[in-house]
Design a protein around this motif. Structure first.
Motif, PDB file in Angstrom:
ATOM      1  N   LEU A 212       0.854  -1.189   0.000  1.00  8.86           N
ATOM      2  CA  LEU A 212       0.000   0.000   0.000  1.00  8.86           C
ATOM      3  C   LEU A 212       0.888   1.236   0.000  1.00  8.86           C
ATOM      4  O   LEU A 212       1.565   1.533   0.984  1.00  8.86           O
ATOM      5  CB  LEU A 212      -0.919  -0.007   1.228  1.00  8.86           C
ATOM      6  N   TYR A 213       0.892   1.956  -1.119  1.00  9.54           N
ATOM      7  CA  TYR A 213       1.754   3.122  -1.299  1.00  9.54           C
ATOM      8  C   TYR A 213       1.075   4.383  -0.745  1.00  9.54           C
ATOM      9  O   TYR A 213      -0.130   4.386  -0.444  1.00  9.54           O
ATOM     10  CB  TYR A 213       2.066   3.315  -2.783  1.00  9.54           C
ATOM     11  N   VAL A 214       1.868   5.444  -0.644  1.00  6.73           N
ATOM     12  CA  VAL A 214       1.331   6.760  -0.267  1.00  6.73           C
ATOM     13  C   VAL A 214       1.836   7.787  -1.280  1.00  6.73           C
ATOM     14  O   VAL A 214       3.044   7.847  -1.562  1.00  6.73           O
ATOM     15  CB  VAL A 214       1.768   7.172   1.157  1.00  6.73           C
ATOM     16  N   TYR A 215       0.911   8.562  -1.826  1.00  8.53           N
ATOM     17  CA  TYR A 215       1.262   9.648  -2.744  1.00  8.53           C
ATOM     18  C   TYR A 215       0.703  10.950  -2.198  1.00  8.53           C
ATOM     19  O   TYR A 215      -0.426  11.002  -1.697  1.00  8.53           O
ATOM     20  CB  TYR A 215       0.664   9.398  -4.137  1.00  8.53           C
TER      21      TYR A 215
ATOM     22  N   LEU B 164       8.252   7.961   0.474  1.00  4.31           N
ATOM     23  CA  LEU B 164       8.954   6.764   0.941  1.00  4.31           C
ATOM     24  C   LEU B 164       8.852   6.657   2.465  1.00  4.31           C
ATOM     25  O   LEU B 164       8.713   7.680   3.145  1.00  4.31           O
ATOM     26  CB  LEU B 164      10.431   6.826   0.536  1.00  4.31           C
ATOM     27  N   PRO B 165       8.893   5.434   3.010  1.00  4.01           N
ATOM     28  CA  PRO B 165       9.115   4.146   2.345  1.00  4.01           C
ATOM     29  C   PRO B 165       7.838   3.382   2.069  1.00  4.01           C
ATOM     30  O   PRO B 165       7.871   2.171   1.863  1.00  4.01           O
ATOM     31  CB  PRO B 165       9.955   3.401   3.382  1.00  4.01           C
ATOM     32  N   TYR B 166       6.689   4.055   2.109  1.00  3.85           N
ATOM     33  CA  TYR B 166       5.406   3.372   1.973  1.00  3.85           C
ATOM     34  C   TYR B 166       5.309   2.664   0.622  1.00  3.85           C
ATOM     35  O   TYR B 166       5.692   3.211  -0.408  1.00  3.85           O
ATOM     36  CB  TYR B 166       4.271   4.381   2.143  1.00  3.85           C
ATOM     37  N   GLY B 167       4.754   1.434   0.653  1.00  7.58           N
ATOM     38  CA  GLY B 167       4.680   0.607  -0.548  1.00  7.58           C
ATOM     39  C   GLY B 167       5.682  -0.520  -0.526  1.00  7.58           C
ATOM     40  O   GLY B 167       5.487  -1.546  -1.180  1.00  7.58           O
ATOM     41  N   ASP B 168       6.755  -0.352   0.226  1.00  8.45           N
ATOM     42  CA  ASP B 168       7.754  -1.414   0.369  1.00  8.45           C
ATOM     43  C   ASP B 168       7.159  -2.490   1.288  1.00  8.45           C
ATOM     44  O   ASP B 168       6.778  -2.209   2.422  1.00  8.45           O
ATOM     45  CB  ASP B 168       9.027  -0.829   0.976  1.00  8.45           C
ATOM     46  N   TYR B 169       7.087  -3.735   0.787  1.00  6.54           N
ATOM     47  CA  TYR B 169       6.448  -4.795   1.565  1.00  6.54           C
ATOM     48  C   TYR B 169       7.151  -5.060   2.894  1.00  6.54           C
ATOM     49  O   TYR B 169       6.569  -5.617   3.825  1.00  6.54           O
ATOM     50  CB  TYR B 169       6.356  -6.089   0.753  1.00  6.54           C
TER      51      TYR B 169
ATOM     52  N   ASN C  84      -3.924  17.790   3.715  1.00  2.15           N
ATOM     53  CA  ASN C  84      -3.235  16.930   4.682  1.00  2.15           C
ATOM     54  C   ASN C  84      -1.915  17.568   5.118  1.00  2.15           C
ATOM     55  O   ASN C  84      -0.891  16.899   5.240  1.00  2.15           O
ATOM     56  CB  ASN C  84      -2.965  15.547   4.067  1.00  2.15           C
ATOM     57  N   GLU C  85      -1.935  18.859   5.380  1.00  6.60           N
ATOM     58  CA  GLU C  85      -0.702  19.593   5.664  1.00  6.60           C
ATOM     59  C   GLU C  85      -0.080  19.212   6.997  1.00  6.60           C
ATOM     60  O   GLU C  85       1.124  19.413   7.211  1.00  6.60           O
ATOM     61  CB  GLU C  85      -0.976  21.096   5.629  1.00  6.60           C
ATOM     62  N   THR C  86      -0.862  18.640   7.899  1.00  2.00           N
ATOM     63  CA  THR C  86      -0.287  18.280   9.203  1.00  2.00           C
ATOM     64  C   THR C  86       0.503  16.973   9.154  1.00  2.00           C
ATOM     65  O   THR C  86       1.146  16.610  10.136  1.00  2.00           O
ATOM     66  CB  THR C  86      -1.393  18.158  10.264  1.00  2.00           C
ATOM     67  N   LEU C  87       0.417  16.260   8.047  1.00  2.00           N
ATOM     68  CA  LEU C  87       1.256  15.068   7.880  1.00  2.00           C
ATOM     69  C   LEU C  87       2.603  15.525   7.375  1.00  2.00           C
ATOM     70  O   LEU C  87       2.780  15.865   6.207  1.00  2.00           O
ATOM     71  CB  LEU C  87       0.608  14.094   6.886  1.00  2.00           C
ATOM     72  N   GLN C  88       3.586  15.572   8.246  1.00  2.00           N
ATOM     73  CA  GLN C  88       4.902  16.118   7.937  1.00  2.00           C
ATOM     74  C   GLN C  88       5.926  14.996   7.775  1.00  2.00           C
ATOM     75  O   GLN C  88       6.003  14.078   8.592  1.00  2.00           O
ATOM     76  CB  GLN C  88       5.361  17.060   9.068  1.00  2.00           C
ATOM     77  N   GLU C  89       6.725  15.091   6.702  1.00  2.00           N
ATOM     78  CA  GLU C  89       7.779  14.100   6.495  1.00  2.00           C
ATOM     79  C   GLU C  89       8.926  14.334   7.470  1.00  2.00           C
ATOM     80  O   GLU C  89       9.238  15.470   7.831  1.00  2.00           O
ATOM     81  CB  GLU C  89       8.304  14.173   5.058  1.00  2.00           C
ATOM     82  N   LYS C  90       9.589  13.233   7.851  1.00  2.00           N
ATOM     83  CA  LYS C  90      10.776  13.337   8.673  1.00  2.00           C
ATOM     84  C   LYS C  90      11.907  13.972   7.874  1.00  2.00           C
ATOM     85  O   LYS C  90      11.937  13.890   6.649  1.00  2.00           O
ATOM     86  CB  LYS C  90      11.214  11.942   9.148  1.00  2.00           C
ATOM     87  N   ALA C  91      12.849  14.563   8.582  1.00  2.00           N
ATOM     88  CA  ALA C  91      13.979  15.207   7.917  1.00  2.00           C
ATOM     89  C   ALA C  91      14.783  14.195   7.109  1.00  2.00           C
ATOM     90  O   ALA C  91      15.323  14.503   6.047  1.00  2.00           O
ATOM     91  CB  ALA C  91      14.879  15.895   8.945  1.00  2.00           C
TER      92      ALA C  91
ATOM     93  N   ARG D 153      13.619  11.696   5.562  1.00  2.83           N
ATOM     94  CA  ARG D 153      12.767  11.150   4.501  1.00  2.83           C
ATOM     95  C   ARG D 153      12.488   9.660   4.711  1.00  2.83           C
ATOM     96  O   ARG D 153      12.509   8.874   3.788  1.00  2.83           O
ATOM     97  CB  ARG D 153      13.396  11.379   3.120  1.00  2.83           C
ATOM     98  N   GLU D 154      12.187   9.281   5.948  1.00  8.94           N
ATOM     99  CA  GLU D 154      11.838   7.897   6.266  1.00  8.94           C
ATOM    100  C   GLU D 154      10.378   7.803   6.641  1.00  8.94           C
ATOM    101  O   GLU D 154       9.985   7.066   7.526  1.00  8.94           O
ATOM    102  CB  GLU D 154      12.696   7.391   7.426  1.00  8.94           C
ATOM    103  N   GLY D 155       9.538   8.547   5.944  1.00  9.90           N
ATOM    104  CA  GLY D 155       8.113   8.523   6.238  1.00  9.90           C
ATOM    105  C   GLY D 155       7.674   9.742   7.009  1.00  9.90           C
ATOM    106  O   GLY D 155       8.399  10.729   7.155  1.00  9.90           O
ATOM    107  N   PHE D 156       6.454   9.667   7.515  1.00  7.55           N
ATOM    108  CA  PHE D 156       5.874  10.797   8.232  1.00  7.55           C
ATOM    109  C   PHE D 156       6.307  10.807   9.698  1.00  7.55           C
ATOM    110  O   PHE D 156       6.620   9.759  10.280  1.00  7.55           O
ATOM    111  CB  PHE D 156       4.343  10.745   8.166  1.00  7.55           C
ATOM    112  N   GLN D 157       6.303  12.000  10.253  1.00  5.80           N
ATOM    113  CA  GLN D 157       6.590  12.134  11.680  1.00  5.80           C
ATOM    114  C   GLN D 157       5.486  11.460  12.499  1.00  5.80           C
ATOM    115  O   GLN D 157       4.321  11.444  12.107  1.00  5.80           O
ATOM    116  CB  GLN D 157       6.676  13.617  12.061  1.00  5.80           C
ATOM    117  N   GLN D 158       5.878  10.869  13.617  1.00  2.87           N
ATOM    118  CA  GLN D 158       4.930  10.119  14.450  1.00  2.87           C
ATOM    119  C   GLN D 158       4.107  11.089  15.300  1.00  2.87           C
ATOM    120  O   GLN D 158       4.208  11.120  16.527  1.00  2.87           O
ATOM    121  CB  GLN D 158       5.693   9.143  15.344  1.00  2.87           C
ATOM    122  N   ASN D 159       3.244  11.861  14.658  1.00  2.00           N
ATOM    123  CA  ASN D 159       2.385  12.792  15.386  1.00  2.00           C
ATOM    124  C   ASN D 159       0.940  12.276  15.385  1.00  2.00           C
ATOM    125  O   ASN D 159       0.644  11.181  14.901  1.00  2.00           O
ATOM    126  CB  ASN D 159       2.471  14.201  14.791  1.00  2.00           C
TER     127      ASN D 159
END
Length: 995
Positions: free
Chosen positions: A387-390, A397-402, A438-445, A447-453
């Motif tokens: 299941l990817y995220v766009y 990234l890394p969503y979609g990687d099994y 979806n502006e509150t979904l912030q990527e980690k610096a 680039r390993e996905g979204f911040q755990q907020n």
């Protein structure tokens, strides 16, 4: 007053140390190209030169942009109102930004130690001068240096020109002075490695541009009226080559899976992607690179919509409630609503989003997709399913990687596969976000996905709830009509597959029996058994008639003659039956069997016209001759009546046998149907009694009304389920029997068998078409192997042609000659791939092949590799003197494959590298001193897809084994001769050698 100062190492910490991996770094540069309105971005990896070239055709950077934006950390150029001020090419829609932290460019440091940046900008006032800058990231790893201590040399070039090696050297000289000054100021630090890398760094932008132009690629050139940005990075991070090599060995897309599908064109709205991405790996001397990011390698819109067993698509609103459509097999549900109970009337922080995914069942018998299509999609899902995220059509990234099961699908599946249904690797879909909603979904610096907020927690919880509720409502039959429909459909598909398997097995057995009968028939024909039988009958008939004619009583003699005639005809009819092969009804024949039947008919007609018919006439003629000689009167009326009566009795007996068999089958069918109906009634009766027993044991007075209602509902559902299940099965049987009866009435019994035969014939035709292509696979295997050898031999020629091109640039006299050589060589190179020495041996007639010819063929073909790896090829005298009569197109590819594998594995042996050819009775032996084959692999080694060779496809030995089997020759692993560790044995019945 004190101030915060920044060390140079901060750049390394924010860049190289922050980014998770090389794929993340590349993804960041793809995003930067996207934000620069590039239509395409391409990476070329020259592994031998340890150089990475990244190019895009975006709007580029001016000198001011390079100095005030690219070289400034945390720039706000992409944030707020500044984004609106950025130049946008005419006719291109506004692109949502994908990065705004101002540190994405630092990802380059993870890809390589130093980078030459070239950028030409286009703005409203036209094209600007090209800007060139040089950065060595090693300087930012040195402790004790401040940012202001490090200088970045920059130079501009006017008028659509590109710098050459001299201009780059001048830039390097400037940076070298800076490094030497830092060394003097910091004597405790060593800059030797940095200076050595700078000296070895010899990029030539003009030469690289010509390199691609020579291959017809000018789309990303910075010459003339063109804009964009190029990064020349060297030496590259060693992990890049390691990851690509590991992917090639394992064939699991371990490297490319995080780069595929960068710009969405599958899951969201229709249309071309905003930006196309490419990653090409170049081998030394290659005329073309190998593309790793082919669009078809990722999922397609057709696969999502037409090749999925189940498909969900819809919108999750601002309260977390899902509404959309779901297709389960061919059953479509509109207005599917999945509530999220945690909303409690408040809007989610994550915001509304879309979700869409297809799902493929794990077993082909339970899937709407069949054959090669199922296998191909399964293989793709095994590599990139998930299941990817766009966000705004750009992959996160890394969503979609099994391996990153972010919605815990496999965790739940491990608890109960049937209960939770979904498997992460069988899914292919995406969550579609936008920056505005979806502006509150912030990527980690990093680039390993979204911040755990809280926003990310809500997003995950909504999706987890969605999958759990979908499984419960639509894929699990726990007192659930929709789930029960899915389970019934799944069960029906399994039953159909199993029924087809049983029917195919029955048909195969019938074909085998028929083929055996034909073999017996042709063996008898070859042995001339019918002729011998007719000759014996002829003698016996004349003897009987002559004996009968000698009876003194005229009436008794005449009766004995007629009886002899009748007995002779009975014997003849017995012969006719013996040499009659009845084709099985309702069974299609293979092409080979059909050809056998044609031959049988011809022979059968010959028997009738040349043997049986003439003998029948001979019987009548002999009767007349004997009667005439004995002066006996034969009552012809009585004789004919007797003949007809006898024949009628025989035919009646045969027909009665057929009638009895048909009635017996009908009786058996009737009994089977009766047993099924009895079983159904007994099952219902047992359920009724079980419910009555449960009711008698239940104290209703102690139960609440809701509990009583629950019990009532459960008992009623049990009755309904048992009745429905058996009724559906009986109705299906009734419909089938009714259809059979209707067809029987309209065709005197032939039509049902004809229908079955026609359907089976169509299926067999398709299967045989695939088998007929098998020989082409053999040819392809041989061509691939020989092309590999050709490629190895011609690599030096290609390199020389390229070097000649470099020399000819400075010579107007050499240039035309070079162009002519290059053009003709490429033409020849393309055509030579179509020709091999093997093809001249591919006759489809058996030939006598000697051991010497096999040795000569192998040494001619593999001479370079044998010499390069210092391998000894040994052939025994018996082998050299041996001969095999077989098809060259079968034997040669098998030997080529065995030797090719031996050469590969012998490369891992340090000494005593030998290949042996030997023979024994009926066997050809190929042995070598490479690594021994593991016992567990001895049988699997011939299975399709099995290979221990890094990057191997597992086809060579499989195809060779199948091809040899078709010619009654068999390939197997054998006990190695003394002094050898591996041996293959080809059993060859036609093998001969002097003993």
């Amino acid at each position: 007053m004190a101030r915060i100062r920044t060390r140079a190492r901060a750049v390394d910490m924010l860049g190289r140390q922050q980014i998770a991996g090389t794929q993340n770094a590349i993804n960041e540069l793809f995003k930067n190209a996207h934000d620069a309105y590039a239509k395409q971005v391409r990476i070329d990896f020259f592994e031998d030169e340890s150089t990475l070239l990244i190019r895009d055709d975006g709007v580029g950077m001016t000198k001011q942009d390079f100095e005030e934006k690219w070289l400034v950390l945390g720039t706000e150029s992409k944030t707020g109102e500044n984004r609106k001020l950025q130049f946008r090419p005419k006719g291109m829609p506004l692109r949502p930004i994908t990065g705004e932290k101002g540190i994405g460019r630092l990802a380059i440091a993870l890809l390589g130690r130093q980078v030459l940046v070239l950028s030409r900008a286009v703005r409203t006032d036209g094209f600007h001068d090209l800007v060139m800058g040089l950065v060595h990231w090693g300087l930012f790893e040195m402790p004790g240096l401040n940012l202001e201590d490090i200088e970045i040399p920059i130079k501009t070039f006017p008028g659509g020109t590109l710098p050459g090696l001299d201009e780059v050297d001048a830039l390097k000289a400037t940076l070298k002075k800076c490094v030497e000054r830092l060394g003097e100021a910091n004597p405790d630090l060593s800059f030797r490695t940095i200076l050595a890398e700078m000296k070895a760094f010899q990029p030539d932008p003009a030469d690289l541009d010509q390199f691609f132009a020579n291959r017809g690629d000018t789309s990303l050139s910075l010459m003339g009226d063109a804009s964009g940005t190029h990064f020349i990075i060297a030496p590259t991070n060693p992990i890049l080559a390691i990851e690509i090599s590991a992917e090639e060995k394992s064939q699991d897309y371990g490297f490319r899976k995080q780069l595929l599908g960068f710009s969405d064109q599958v899951f969201g709205a229709q249309g071309e992607p905003r930006i196309s991405t490419s990653f090409q790996k170049w081998a030394s001397g290659a005329l073309a690179g190998v593309e790793l990011l082919e669009p078809e390698t990722f999922f397609t819109k057709e696969e999502l919509n037409s090749r999925s067993d189940h498909l969900l698509q819809g919108i999750v609103d601002e309260f977390g409630q899902f509404k959309g459509t779901l297709r389960v097999y061919e059953q479509k549900y509109d207005d599917v609503i999945i509530p999220w109970p945690d909303a409690k009337g408040t809007r989610t922080e994550c915001g509304p989003f879309e979700v869409i995914f297809g799902y493929l069942m794990g077993r082909e018998m339970e899937s709407l997709v069949a054959g090669d299509t199922f296998s191909a999609l399964t293989e793709k899902l095994d590599k990139i399913g998930g299941l990817y995220v766009y966000r705004d059509s750009i992959r996160i990234l890394p969503y979609g990687d099994y391996s990153f099961d972010w919605v815990e699908v496999e965790k739940r599946r491990n608890k109960g596969a049937g209960y939770y249904f979904f498997s992460f690797r069988r899914m292919f879909g995406a969550v579609l976000l936008t920056r505005t909603q979806n502006e509150t979904l912030q990527e980690k610096a990093g680039r390993e996905g979204f911040q755990q907020n809280r926003s990310y927690s809500e997003l995950r919880n909504i999706l987890i709830n969605l999958l759990i509720q979908l499984a419960a409502e639509f894929f699990r039959g726990d007192n659930n009509e929709k789930g029960q429909l899915f389970e019934r459909t799944q069960a029906e598909m399994r039953k159909r597959a199993e029924a087809l398997s049983r029917q195919q097995k029955t048909s195969t057995e019938k074909r085998k029996r028929f083929a055996k009968a034909l073999d017996v028939f042709f063996a008898s024909i070859k042995a001339k058994e019918p002729e011998a039988a007719i000759e014996e009958l002829s003698k016996l008939n004349r003897s009987r008639m002559e004996t009968a004619s000698k009876i003194e009583d005229q009436d008794k003699a005449a009766a004995a003659l007629v009886r002899s005639e009748r007995e002779a005809m009975a014997s003849l009819n017995g012969l006719r039956d013996k040499y009659t092969c009845r084709r099985p009804a309702g069974v299609a024949l293979t092409k080979e069997l059909t050809r056998e039947v044609d031959g049988y008919r011809s022979e059968r007609e010959r028997l009738d016209s040349k043997l049986f018919g003439p003998f029948e006439e001979e019987i009548a003629r002999t009767l007349g001759e004997v009667a005439k000689q004995a002066k006996l009167y034969i009552d012809q009326r009585k004789r004919l009546e007797d003949r007809i009566k006898t024949l009628a009795a025989e035919r009646q007996k045969q027909l009665q046998d057929a009638v009895n068999q048909a009635r017996e089958s009908a009786s058996d069918t009737r009994k089977t149907v009766f047993d099924i109906t009895q079983k159904a009634m007994l099952a219902l009766d047992y359920t009724v009694k079980q419910i009555e027993s449960d009711l008698n044991r239940t104290d209703l007075n102690s139960l609440t009304p809701s509990k009583i209602e629950s019990l009532r509902k459960n008992w009623e559902e049990q009755l309904t389920e048992i009745e429905s299940r058996h009724r559906d099965a009986l109705m299906a049987a009734r419909d089938m029997l009714s259809s059979l009866a209707e067809n029987l009435r309209g065709s005197d019994g032939e039509e049902p068998a004809q229908i079955m035969e026609a359907l089976e014939h169509r299926m067999l035709a398709l299967e045989e078409e695939a088998d007929e292509n098998f020989e082409m696979v053999q040819l392809g295997l041989a061509v691939a192997i020989i092309n590999h050898e050709f490629a190895a031999a011609i690599r030096n020629v290609r390199q020389s042609v390229q070097e000649l091109g470099q020399v000819s640039r400075n010579s107007s006299a050499l240039r035309p000659l070079y162009q002519s050589i290059r053009t003709n060589f490429e033409h020849l190179d393309g055509h030579l791939k179509l020709f091999t020495p093997l093809q001249r041996r591919l006759y489809r007639t058996a030939q006598m092949i000697s051991g010497k010819s096999i040795r000569n063929y192998v040494t001619d073909l593999f001479a370079n590799r044998i010499e390069r790896h210092r391998i000894t090829l040994e052939c025994t005298d018996n082998f050299l003197k041996s001969t095999i009569e077989c098809y060259p197109s079968t034997l040669y590819p098998a030997i080529i494959n065995i030797v090719d594998n031996a050469l590969f594995w012998l490369g891992s042996v340090k000494s005593d590298r030998k290949i042996l050819f030997d023979v024994s009775v009926g066997e050809l032996i190929v042995a070598n001193t490479g690594p021994a084959i593991e016992t567990r692999d001895e049988k699997r080694i011939f299975e399709r897809g099995f290979s221990r060779k890094p990057g191997g496809r597992g086809l060579g030995l499989f195809i060779s084994s199948r091809a040899l089997e078709a010619e009654k020759m068999y390939l197997r692993v054998d006990t190695p001769p003394k002094g050898f560790s591996v041996a293959f044995n080809i059993s060859a019945p036609t093998l001969k050698f002097p003993r």
